[in-house]
Structures are given as structure tokens and as C-alpha cells.
Motif scaffolding. Structure first.
Motif, PDB file in Angstrom:
ATOM      1  N   ARG A 390       0.810  -1.228   0.000  1.00 40.16           N
ATOM      2  CA  ARG A 390       0.000   0.000   0.000  1.00 40.16           C
ATOM      3  C   ARG A 390       0.844   1.280   0.000  1.00 40.16           C
ATOM      4  NH1 ARG A 390      -3.389  -1.762   5.052  1.00 40.16           N
ATOM      5  NH2 ARG A 390      -1.337  -2.620   5.496  1.00 40.16           N
ATOM      6  N   PRO A 391       1.987   1.326   0.719  1.00 34.66           N
ATOM      7  CA  PRO A 391       2.794   2.560   0.639  1.00 34.66           C
ATOM      8  C   PRO A 391       3.258   2.898  -0.775  1.00 34.66           C
ATOM      9  CG  PRO A 391       3.431   1.287   2.558  1.00 34.66           C
ATOM     10  CD  PRO A 391       2.508   0.410   1.768  1.00 34.66           C
ATOM     11  N   ALA A 408       9.808  13.572   4.281  1.00 39.08           N
ATOM     12  CA  ALA A 408       8.614  14.385   4.540  1.00 39.08           C
ATOM     13  C   ALA A 408       7.761  14.568   3.294  1.00 39.08           C
ATOM     14  CB  ALA A 408       9.009  15.742   5.111  1.00 39.08           C
ATOM     15  N   ASP A 409       8.337  14.332   2.116  1.00 38.43           N
ATOM     16  CA  ASP A 409       7.586  14.474   0.870  1.00 38.43           C
ATOM     17  C   ASP A 409       6.906  13.177   0.454  1.00 38.43           C
ATOM     18  OD1 ASP A 409       8.262  17.132   0.610  1.00 38.43           O
ATOM     19  OD2 ASP A 409      10.051  16.733  -0.582  1.00 38.43           O
ATOM     20  N   ILE A 410       7.110  12.109   1.204  1.00 40.72           N
ATOM     21  CA  ILE A 410       6.438  10.848   0.886  1.00 40.72           C
ATOM     22  C   ILE A 410       4.964  10.963   1.267  1.00 40.72           C
ATOM     23  CG2 ILE A 410       6.252   8.400   1.467  1.00 40.72           C
ATOM     24  CD1 ILE A 410       9.274   8.375   1.934  1.00 40.72           C
ATOM     25  N   ARG A 411       4.103  10.668   0.316  1.00 42.17           N
ATOM     26  CA  ARG A 411       2.662  10.697   0.592  1.00 42.17           C
ATOM     27  C   ARG A 411       2.307   9.423   1.367  1.00 42.17           C
ATOM     28  NH1 ARG A 411       0.992  10.099  -4.182  1.00 42.17           N
ATOM     29  NH2 ARG A 411       0.930  12.275  -4.838  1.00 42.17           N
ATOM     30  N   PRO A 412       1.836   9.550   2.613  1.00 42.51           N
ATOM     31  CA  PRO A 412       1.636   8.350   3.429  1.00 42.51           C
ATOM     32  C   PRO A 412       0.354   7.596   3.083  1.00 42.51           C
ATOM     33  CG  PRO A 412       1.920  10.347   4.778  1.00 42.51           C
ATOM     34  CD  PRO A 412       1.618  10.778   3.384  1.00 42.51           C
ATOM     35  N   CYS A 413       0.437   6.291   3.197  1.00 44.87           N
ATOM     36  CA  CYS A 413      -0.756   5.437   3.156  1.00 44.87           C
ATOM     37  C   CYS A 413      -1.550   5.669   4.440  1.00 44.87           C
ATOM     38  CB  CYS A 413      -0.334   3.978   3.068  1.00 44.87           C
ATOM     39  SG  CYS A 413      -1.631   2.774   3.447  1.00 44.87           S
ATOM     40  N   GLN A 431      -7.148   0.798  -6.472  1.00 46.08           N
ATOM     41  CA  GLN A 431      -6.896   2.231  -6.522  1.00 46.08           C
ATOM     42  C   GLN A 431      -6.264   2.631  -5.195  1.00 46.08           C
ATOM     43  OE1 GLN A 431     -10.197   4.625  -8.137  1.00 46.08           O
ATOM     44  NE2 GLN A 431     -11.171   2.718  -8.784  1.00 46.08           N
ATOM     45  N   CYS A 432      -6.220   3.932  -4.914  1.00 44.86           N
ATOM     46  CA  CYS A 432      -5.655   4.392  -3.659  1.00 44.86           C
ATOM     47  C   CYS A 432      -6.389   5.641  -3.210  1.00 44.86           C
ATOM     48  CB  CYS A 432      -4.158   4.681  -3.801  1.00 44.86           C
ATOM     49  SG  CYS A 432      -3.403   5.326  -2.277  1.00 44.86           S
ATOM     50  N   ALA A 433      -6.731   5.692  -1.933  1.00 44.19           N
ATOM     51  CA  ALA A 433      -7.495   6.819  -1.407  1.00 44.19           C
ATOM     52  C   ALA A 433      -6.720   8.130  -1.491  1.00 44.19           C
ATOM     53  CB  ALA A 433      -7.906   6.547   0.040  1.00 44.19           C
ATOM     54  N   VAL A 434      -5.402   8.079  -1.334  1.00 46.13           N
ATOM     55  CA  VAL A 434      -4.621   9.318  -1.283  1.00 46.13           C
ATOM     56  C   VAL A 434      -3.848   9.589  -2.568  1.00 46.13           C
ATOM     57  CG1 VAL A 434      -4.425   9.232   1.222  1.00 46.13           C
ATOM     58  CG2 VAL A 434      -2.639   8.181  -0.171  1.00 46.13           C
ATOM     59  N   ASN A 435      -3.803   8.610  -3.460  1.00 45.71           N
ATOM     60  CA  ASN A 435      -3.112   8.789  -4.740  1.00 45.71           C
ATOM     61  C   ASN A 435      -4.094   8.565  -5.879  1.00 45.71           C
ATOM     62  OD1 ASN A 435      -1.472   8.863  -6.984  1.00 45.71           O
ATOM     63  ND2 ASN A 435      -0.411   6.938  -6.542  1.00 45.71           N
ATOM     64  N   TYR A 508      -0.940  11.588   7.135  1.00 47.66           N
ATOM     65  CA  TYR A 508      -1.411  12.156   5.865  1.00 47.66           C
ATOM     66  C   TYR A 508      -1.843  13.606   6.049  1.00 47.66           C
ATOM     67  CZ  TYR A 508      -4.213  12.804   1.628  1.00 47.66           C
ATOM     68  OH  TYR A 508      -4.733  13.293   0.453  1.00 47.66           O
ATOM     69  N   ARG A 509      -2.540  13.888   7.144  1.00 45.27           N
ATOM     70  CA  ARG A 509      -2.927  15.276   7.423  1.00 45.27           C
ATOM     71  C   ARG A 509      -1.689  16.163   7.500  1.00 45.27           C
ATOM     72  NH1 ARG A 509      -2.647  18.630  11.356  1.00 45.27           N
ATOM     73  NH2 ARG A 509      -1.707  17.031  12.695  1.00 45.27           N
TER      74      ARG A 509
END
Length: 773
Positions: A390-391, A408-413, A431-435, A508-509
Motif C-alpha cells: 500500500r505505501p 517528509a515528501d512521501i505521501r503516506p498510506c 486504486q488508492c485513497a490518497v493517490n 497524511y494530514r
């Protein structure tokens, strides 16, 4: 069978970790161990050199292929993005080789939603293109082969094909336990072994770097390879080890000694460590006692090495405790590192070497998407490689960013599993909720095209939808103002991420807030913030914006229960979202009732019992199931944890009226709220604590389900505090007022303000709008 001590300790810790003040299990996107020298060191698997220690986990590529099974451009570009992102070794999702034998893997007209490598030459070009594309970025790729799904396959084959699902033995189907699975003959199993060998030979010829056997989680290989499922008394495959060993030997015969073979296995099903005697004795789970012990698994793994396996990844669990192999947000970071360590130590003690004369690498899995934790697992000697699934869906550039020190620029799962898992269970594809680009890489460029014409845009609401839309639009060159009535960025994420089990969401926030702040600080200044002041239609209309995007979220719902409004006005009831941000509102409450048994209600119940020690919590839900519609893994773990905490779950229950008893003084309520309930006590009302069997998608009918009758009984519930967790209504009044007055040439309404949903829908809409406005 006695319960294994290590497994029992781990299973227990997965439920109790949030109670520890030490922060055990909670992780942040830090880089204290940078540079990650172990993570980015090469490793040999047989004769193959992999450039780093990062393995992309096999995430099922359901519906990412043509209906013939040939890998489509969607699937190719999905993997190319992860190769380009720096992953050392990529694994495809499972590819069945048992079409015509296992009826659950083939659709009508011999079509399939699985990629195929066994059909004919018509599918081969897709695999060749996949291998060459991945190699172009210096990554390696293994194809994951499975003998089939067996008892965890879709039982709709009984309706559509008039054929029963199959398994190692006569067993209940996972999705509909009333449907039996038929025992496969030794002859058909031998055909599968031959098919595995042919698939491996085809993969080798197509340039794929290795094969990967799906021998865990209760799929058909596991069903043959575990005495919990394999109850055969006669024939070659009555020996539960034989099927796996035959497959590995056949692969070796077809591809020679130098081609890497990877094997996915669970150290233990952990069923008897997960469920107590009452559950085991009263459900179909009792037929699955006596699974492989840890010692038996370790011995079996050594036999598999002798047969030709070069590398393992290892975890715990199966479908019947689905949160184990699919650890959700509520489980701790690095949860299975001790499992990998147990295998690695055993291999070292027994001096286990592969046929190539090398130590056998052990891959750790389980919420390792935090670079410091991943590096620590390798430095501590827990494992030789780490696996990310998932990451890498959330951020394909995870390896490149970690290597460059841009953690810090990694978009977290966020661990929701709504896009990567639940989406294809419900009939879609991963799919992915944040990507929002995940699986759409073939349609959406990595960098959105610059705006042809720069526009002045107002985005109202700084939740996930508002922040993502504002960021994308600003990066494309628009002049964007992000407006929110709160003093903080985050919207509903501020309350949704408050509990310790929601640390992934809080990561993520923090990521989104940092991205927004960085954009506002850029020299061109094309993203500005206006916080702490509610947007007014009159002001927006006068400002002369070219486009206005409303991402105003929801207003908390108060169900039309007589007396509930008065209860809230008197301080005896509170909204869940408010309480999560202001825990002091609990006062000295000892008994709490939660109205609403969706995801929020159940998460709040866990938060109250584990983090605040509330001894008596009840959750009231009108629907037949708690958390109906949530991902099975997330839902199952929370229900299991709530059962262990003696939380009272009241499904098919209505609150008829509420009333105040006495007064609440100085923050110390005492039996101040009384709820009058009606509960359906019919014998066929589902057990609300069932975590071992899933809720079917709404469009799938269970023809064998017993009909729920009406046997409503009245009861009363007295408590110190009532918590309202009934979702919200779209807060869309501003949008419709702006639209009516033609406040801007372009008007858009997205996120929860359009339709209350999940992060998945909010971010997807925000990204698509931000790239097209």
C-alpha cells in the motif's frame, strides 16, 4: 493443539497497543536513520542481483487486464510507475493457473478478471512488454502464481456456472459458509502442478525475473499445505507438504537451477490464537483446528528450500482473520517484524542455504512504510528485505524520496484499504485513497499540464478535498485562495485522526498541511490562505474570482429522535467529531452510549475503551451489521477488538426517544441520560461480533441467507454520556447560493459537500478537478 506463545503474544498486542503511553506501534514519517544504507544496499537472490532491499508486495491486479487475461496498458503503466519510483523488486498480483479446475477464477464465457499467463500466446506479449518496461528503470519483477482460490473464491460460480467451488477437502466457502467446497482429486491437483511448471517456463521465456508462489492467506496452495484445511486421508496429497514440494520441484525441472523462486507463507494461521473456545466451538472455525504449528512451518520451509525455493516472505493469518495478512489502520507499525526474525534466526541456526549456496533471504511485511522503521528492521537483523504494498500505491516514488532524504515528501498510506482492497471486492480495480493516479497512470501524467490561462480561484474548505484541489491548481499556475473558517488546516481530518489507531491518517494530514504551507511560501505566491473566517457569499461574489470550488464538507447529523436535541443542548450528548477534538468533554463519564455503529462509531468505542479506560460502552446501530460497507479487514479487526473489550454492540436497534435524568454539574455526569430502545431480537438477526465472515457487497445476494423476521422488544439504556456518530449532511448551502447568484463563471462542488463519503472520493474528485480547471 497448544497455542504458540510467540503468535499469541503478537495477536494480543495487535489489539492492545494503543493503550501503551510509550507510543509503541505508532510511527511517523521521520528520517533519523538517514542515509538508509541497509535499505539501499544490493542483495543476491540465486544468481539475480536486486539493487536495493525494497520489494513491492503483490497487490491483486484485479480487472487490470483485458478479459482474455492479457496485461493491459493500465497494468503495465501501474508497474512502470513503481519501477521508475526506485523499487528494487516488484511482484505482480496473483495469477491463477487453474482455469477449468477452480471454478472461482473464471467468469462466464471463459473470461476472467485476473491476469493470465497460461491461456495462449495471445497473452504473452503483455508479459514481455511488462518485463522490458520494468527493466528499463533498473528494477526486477517476479510473477506471482497461485494454484487457485479454493474456499476463498467467489461462490457465485454456483449460480452462474452451476458448479461448486473447490478446495483441498470438503470445507465451507468463506463468503457463504452454507455453500460447501468440493474436494479436488489428486489427478486435478497434478494438472495444477503441471500448469505451475508451464507458467514458470513461460515467465522465464518472457523475460520475467522470477516466480513467486502464493502459499499463504488460505488460498488453494495453503489449503493443500495446512492440516487446518487439508483433511485428506488417502492419496498423494494427504501429506499436507506434498503439493507445495511438487510445485517447486516441477518449476525447477522446467526452468533450471538459476531461476529465482520466491514463496509466500504464513508462520501460523493464528486462528486458535485469535478466537476463543466459544467461537471455535460454535462456528465453522471449529473444523479448522490443528493448523500448522510454528515448528511445523519452519521445518516445511527448510524442505521447500531443499526442493528449490530461494527466498520467503512471511506473516500471520488467513481470510478468517483477514486483518492479519491485510493489517489495517488499527494495527501497529512493523507488526510482523518478530515473525520474520523467528524465521531468519532458525535458518541461521540450521545453516540453511539455497541450492545456489546462498543464505535464504527473509522478507519482512506488515506496515513498514516508514523509512526509519524499515531501516531499523534491516539493521536489527529481523529481515533481509522489506516489503511495501500500500505505501507504494500511495506514493510510487517512496524509494526515490527515501534515498534522497526527502521523507517528509512521501505521501503516506492511511491504512483505510478502501481503494487498494475494498474497491475490487466491490467490483472495481485497485486504486488508492490518497493517490488518485493509482491505476490511472496510463491516463494521467505524473506532472499535470500547466494551465493554458491563469485564473483566480477560490477554494472554500481546507479538508482533504480543498487542500488537494488548491495544491494542484496552484502548481499548474492558477492564483488560488484557500479559505476555511477554522484556524487550522485539515477539516474533518482533525477529528478523524485524533485516536492513536488513526496515526496513519494523522501522518497524511501532516503531509497535506506541509505541502500547502510550502506552496504558500514559494516566491510566486500563487497560493494564499485565509483561515479563521467563514466564507460569505457576498464577499466571494464581489472578489471577482474566475472559479469557485466549494469543498465545505458536512454538517453533523442529529437523527430525528425525540428528546435528543434537548439532550445535546443540556450537555448530556455530544457529537463524536467534537469529542475527538475535545476529550475533556468526557468529564468523569464511566458509561457511554454511541448512536451510530458505522466506522466512526466503532472507532470511537475503541478509543474510549483503550485510550480513556471507559469501562462500559454501548454502540447502537439500526442496520443488520456494524460498519456495514467498510473494508473487511478494517471492520474485522475493530469488531474483534471491541469484543475483547466487552463493548456492547446493539445491531438492528432503534433509539425511540431520549430524556435527561437529573442535572449535569461541574463536568461530573451521573446517570444523566436515558435512551428508550427497540431491538429486533429475532433469531436470524446477525451476530454483531462476527469478524470471521464478511458482509457481502450490496449487489450480491446470498440465496441461502435466513430471512430476518420481526421480533422487536423494548429496552432502556442509562448512561453518563451519549455520543452521536451518525455521519453528516452535505454542507452545500453556500454552493447553491453562489450558483444562484452567478458569483463566478465556473462553480464546482466537491468532496463531502457534494456527497458524504471517504477520503478516496474526496481526493479523487479534487485531483481531477484541479488538473482540469
Amino acid at each position: 493443539m497448544g497455542k504458540d506463545v510467540l503468535v499469541q503474544q503478537l495477536v494480543d498486542s495487535f489489539d492492545s497497543w494503543p493503550a501503551k503511553n510509550s507510543g509503541c506501534g505508532l510511527s511517523r514519517m521521520t528520517q533519523e536513520l538517514y542515509p538508509f544504507d541497509k535499505l539501499f544496499s544490493p542483495i543476491k537472490i540465486n544468481k539475480l542481483t536486486v539493487k536495493n532491499r525494497i520489494v513491492m508486495a503483490p497487490m491483486g491486479n484485479i480487472d487490470m487486464c483485458e478479459e482474455t487475461g492479457r496485461p493491459s496498458d493500465m497494468m503495465l503503466q501501474y508497474f512502470f510507475a513503481r519501477a521508475k519510483g526506485g523499487c528494487g523488486l516488484i511482484a505482480t498480483g496473483l495469477v491463477p493457473v487453474s482455469h477449468g479446475i477452480d471454478t472461482t477464477v473464471t467468469e462466464l464465457d471463459k473470461l476472467t478478471y485476473f491476469p493470465r499467463i497460461d491461456r495462449s500466446r495471445t497473452v504473452m506479449a503483455g508479459w514481455r512488454d511488462l518485463a522490458q518496461g520494468v527493466h528499463a528503470f533498473g528494477s526486477r519483477i517476479f510473477v506471482q502464481l497461485t494454484a487457485g482460490l479454493g474456499r476463498v473464491g467467489n461462490p457465485q460460480c454456483l449460480i452462474t456456472q452451476k458448479k461448486f467451488p473447490v478446495s483441498a477437502s470438503f470445507l465451507p466457502n468463506y463468503y457463504i459458509p452454507a455453500i460447501p467446497c468440493m474436494r479436488l482429486s489428486d489427478q486435478k491437483l497434478r494438472r495444477i502442478v503441471n500448469n505451475i511448471g508451464q507458467a514458470a517456463a513461460d515467465a522465464h521465456a518472457m523475460g520475467i525475473d522470477g516466480v513467486y508462489l502464493h502459499g499463504h492467506e488460505g488460498y488453494l496452495i495453503e489449503q493443500l499445505g495446512n492440516p487446518a484445511f487439508n483433511h485428506r486421508k488417502l492419496g498423494r496429497y494427504a501429506d499436507w507438504r506434498q503439493f507445495g514440494l511438487d510445485m517447486v520441484k516441477e518449476i525447477r525441472r522446467r526452468v533450471g537451477p538459476d531461476y529465482p523462486i520466491m514463496y509466500r507463507i504464513d508462520l501460523s494461521l493464528a486462528l486458535e490464537e485469535t478466537y476463543d473456545e466459544q467461537v471455535m466451538n460454535s462456528t465453522y472455525l471449529g473444523r479448522m483446528r490443528g493448523g500448522r504449528t510454528v515448528e511445523q512451518t519452519l521445518c516445511y520451509m527448510e524442505e521447500l528450500v531443499t526442493a528449490g525455493v530461494d527466498i520467503f516472505d512471511v506473516d500471520l493469518g488467513c481470510y478468517d482473520n483477514w486483518w492479519m495478512p491485510h493489517p489495517p489502520a488499527s494495527m501497529p507499525a512493523g507488526c510482523f517484524a518478530p515473525v520474520a526474525r523467528a524465521v531468519r534466526e532458525r535458518f541461521a541456526a540450521d545453516n540453511i542455504r539455497s541450492n545456489a549456496g546462498l543464505p535464504v533471504p527473509v522478507v519482512a511485511v506488515g506496515k513498514l512504510g516508514y523509512p526509519d522503521i524499515a531501516e531499523r528492521v534491516l539493521r536489527n537483523g529481523d529481515a533481509d528485505m522489506i516489503m511495501l504494498g500500500r505505501p507504494l500505491l500511495a506514493d510510487p516514488e517512496w524509494p526515490n524520496k527515501a534515498y534522497a532524504g526527502r521523507v517528509a515528501d512521501i505521501r503516506p498510506c492511511i491504512g483505510c484499504q478502501e481503494g487498494c482492497l475494498n474497491e475490487f471486492v466491490e467490483g472495481g480495480h485497485p486504486q488508492c485513497a490518497v493517490n488518485p493516479r493509482c491505476s490511472f497512470e496510463y491516463l494521467m501524467p505524473q506532472t499535470p499540464a500547466p494551465a493554458i490561462e491563469s485564473k483566480r480561484i477560490a477554494v472554500i474548505g481546507a479538508g482533504p478535498a480543498g487542500m488537494v484541489c488548491a495544491l494542484i491548481a496552484a502548481r499548474r499556475g492558477h492564483d488560488v485562495k484557500l479559505i476555511d473558517a477554522e484556524d487550522e488546516l485539515g477539516g474533518k481530518l482533525l477529528s478523524a485522526s485524533a485516536a492513536r489507531i488513526k496515526f496513519d491518517l494523522d501522518n497524511y494530514r501532516s503531509y497535506l498541511v506541509r505541502q500547502v504551507r510550502e506552496q504558500t511560501e514559494k516566491p510566486n505566491g500563487n497560493l494564499t490562505l485565509e483561515l479563521g473566517r467563514a466564507a460569505r457569499a457576498e464577499d466571494l461574489a464581489k472578489a471577482g474570482f474566475d472559479a469557485i470550488v466549494c469543498a465545505t464538507g458536512t454538517s453533523n447529523a442529529i437523527p430525528p429522535i425525540p428528546g435528543l436535541t434537548e439532550l445535546a443542548a443540556s450537555g448530556h450528548a455530544v457529537q463524536a467529531t467534537q469529542l475527538l477534538r475535545q476529550p475533556a468533554l468526557l468529564g468523569t463519564a464511566k458509561t457511554v452510549a454511541i448512536i451510530g455503529g458505522g466506522a466512526v462509531g466503532c472507532e470511537v468505542a475503541q478509543w474510549l475503551t483503550v485510550e480513556h479506560g471507559i469501562p462500559q460502552v454501548s454502540v447502537i446501530e439500526m442496520l443488520p451489521h456494524m460498519m456495514q460497507g467498510a473494508c473487511t479487514a478494517n471492520r474485522g479487526h475493530l469488531l474483534h477488538a471491541l469484543r475483547g473489550r466487552n463493548v456492547r454492540l446493539l445491531n438492528m436497534t432503534r433509539v425511540e426517544r431520549a430524556e435527561v435524568e437529573g442535572k449535569r454539574e461541574s463536568g461530573a455526569p451521573s446517570r444523566c441520560a436515558r435512551l428508550h430502545l427497540s431491538r429486533n431480537c429475532h433469531k436470524n438477526v446477525p451476530d454483531p461480533y462476527v469478524s470471521w465472515s464478511p458482509v457481502l457487497p450490496e449487489n450480491v445476494e446470498n440465496p441461502l441467507a435466513p430471512k430476518i423476521g420481526n421480533d422487536w422488544k423494548s429496552l432502556e439504556l442509562t448512561c453518563d454520556l451519549v455520543i452521536i456518530a451518525c455521519g453528516g449532511h452535505p454542507d452545500d448551502a453556500l454552493f447553491y447560493k453562489l450558483q444562484q447568484t452567478h458569483a463566478a463563471d465556473e462553480m464546482h462542488n466537491i468532496g463531502d459537500g457534494f456527497a458524504p463519503g471517504r477520503v478516496l472520493e474526496a481526493v479523487r474528485a479534487a485531483y481531477r478537478l484541479g488538473t482540469n480547471i
